[in-house]
Design an enzyme around this catalytic site. Structure first.
Site, PDB file in Angstrom:
ATOM      1  CG  ASP A 198      -0.213  -0.057   2.536  1.00 34.85           C
ATOM      2  OD1 ASP A 198       1.022   0.164   2.546  1.00 34.85           O
ATOM      3  OD2 ASP A 198      -0.860  -0.315   3.565  1.00 34.85           O
ATOM      4  CB  CYS A 201       5.219  -0.173   0.820  1.00 33.92           C
ATOM      5  SG  CYS A 201       5.756   0.763  -0.614  1.00 33.92           S
ATOM      6  CG  HIS A 411       6.209  -2.662  -3.310  1.00 30.68           C
ATOM      7  ND1 HIS A 411       5.318  -2.501  -2.276  1.00 30.68           N
ATOM      8  CD2 HIS A 411       6.752  -3.899  -3.165  1.00 30.68           C
ATOM      9  CE1 HIS A 411       5.304  -3.609  -1.543  1.00 30.68           C
ATOM     10  NE2 HIS A 411       6.163  -4.463  -2.053  1.00 30.68           N
TER      11      HIS A 411
END
Length: 419
Positions: A198, A201, A411
């Site tokens: 999400d 992160c 990410h």
């Protein structure tokens, strides 16, 4: 937002080896600063409309700031531009480079900021900009896992090479580069733990790694002023009452102060309790337990975000008062969406975890806030000098180091178990 570097040196000036990312700009500018006594200052451009840098205490919105006339940020000549033939959202830096014969020459560096807030950082290498269909499928899979199937904040350990083969099965250039990157990471780390994908992160991965290896409470967290930080800041800057707590409507100033204070005290309590654990197995179990408690976990992220705001305010004030600040601080406040801490809070920090994550320049701010060096294996930069990036690029020698892995600068996962 994505960043792309374009160079436009005037006649007689050359820039060698400056990479296509914010990290490269910071690192190499810092190296140049040390070797040649580089002096970077902020100034207006006569032919382009600059975004003003309003006073810190202003409560005006970002839109109102853009409509005001140009205004100097402070000493120096780094400025923001939203006009001109090259398009909007352009950041321009002038580097005054002193040559061996003491003749100063100006070099212009343009950073184009994408209008798409979810766009990945762009590189001068076209292969980094144009990912192939396989990576698109991989990213769609990651998004699906983060929103439905994959609920753990930090997944159990998995062999890095096994993870690489599972996630990147094809023979496209991107898949080969990713596997090569994982093989390089596997020279030092044997396992990987997936971080929930999400918009928290980056905070989650950094905090998890910091707590996993914590042996003492950071000095800045031991300060008597630490718990009253929200109260002190709100007494100076009224606009902080616009801080958004977990997407909840703004409260009264006192209520915001009390709630953030609770988050800060929780962060200090958890950090101390985990750092006091001597047994590595028990320490890891305590970390795992913390990151399965959703209420506590997200409260810690609010504390980190508020501490980042405090650091940004300190850097902004230092620069205005003529003190030396890290190069990333100039870039942080050179964006037309964060020309001062109020805009940074409104347009960026309030959005982290909700509509967006940390941008690359904000990774510098996080590292500087925690006084940790964040080492990142950037897999899509494998085989380049940006494969391993440090935030900040010139940290203090006594700062602890945490290590993350990213495939796209959006990410982050964490490598574990060093050889």
């Amino acid at each position: 937002m994505g960043y792309c570097i374009r160079f436009k040196p005037p006649s007689g000036c050359s820039i060698h080896g400056l990479g296509g990312t914010i990290a490269a700009v910071c690192e190499r500018a810092s190296q140049t600063q040390k070797k040649a006594g580089i002096a970077m200052q902020v100034m207006k451009h006569e032919k382009e409309a600059a975004v003003p840098c309003s006073e810190l205490g202003s409560t005006k919105t970002a839109t109102e700031h853009k409509e005001q006339p140009a205004e100097e940020v402070g000493e120096g000549n780094l400025y923001r531009s939203t006009g001109g033939p090259e398009g909007r959202n352009r950041i321009k830096l002038f580097n005054s480079i002193v040559t061996h014969d003491d003749v100063a020459k100006d070099c212009e560096i343009y950073l184009h900021v994408s209008d798409n807030p979810s766009a990945m950082e762009a590189s001068v290498d076209s292969e980094d900009v144009c990912r192939d269909a396989e990576e698109g499928e991989k990213m769609q899979h990651t998004c699906k896992m983060s929103t439905s199937e994959y609920k753990l904040s930090v997944a159990p350990e998995m062999c890095i090479l096994e993870y690489s083969r599972k996630e990147w099965k094809g023979n496209t250039p991107v898949a080969k580069r990713m596997r090569k990157g994982y093989e390089a990471v596997a020279q030092k780390f044997s396992s990987i733990r997936q971080i929930r994908g999400d918009n928290y992160c980056a905070l989650r991965a950094t905090l998890f790694q910091a707590l996993s290896q914590a042996t003492q409470l950071p000095r800045w967290m031991q300060s008597e002023d630490f718990p009253v930080l929200p109260e002190n800041l709100l007494s100076k800057y009224d606009w902080i009452k616009q801080w958004q707590l977990k997407q909840k409507p703004s409260r009264k100033t006192g209520e915001i102060s009390d709630e953030i204070k609770e988050y800060l005290l929780l962060l200090r309590k958890k950090w101390k309790s985990i750092s006091d654990i001597k047994c590595p197995v028990e320490k890891q179990e305590a970390c795992d337990a913390l990151f399965t408690n959703e209420e506590e976990e997200y409260s810690l992220y609010e504390a980190l975000k508020f501490l980042m705001l405090n650091t940004a305010i300190e850097l902004y004030n230092d620069e205005k008062n003529g003190r030396r600040v890290p190069i990333f601080s100039w870039l942080l406040f050179a964006r037309d969406t964060s020309s001062n801490p109020h805009q940074l809070m409104h347009n960026h920090l309030n959005q982290i975890g909700h509509s967006g994550g940390l941008e690359q320049v904000e990774m510098f701010l996080l590292a500087y806030t925690l006084q940790y060096t964040i080492q990142v294996y950037r897999l899509y930069k494998c085989s380049t000098d940006e494969f391993i990036t440090f935030y900040p690029s010139d940290p203090e020698e006594d700062w602890p180091v945490v290590t993350l892995i990213t495939e796209d600068d959006r990410h982050y996962n964490v490598p574990v178990r060093t050889h």
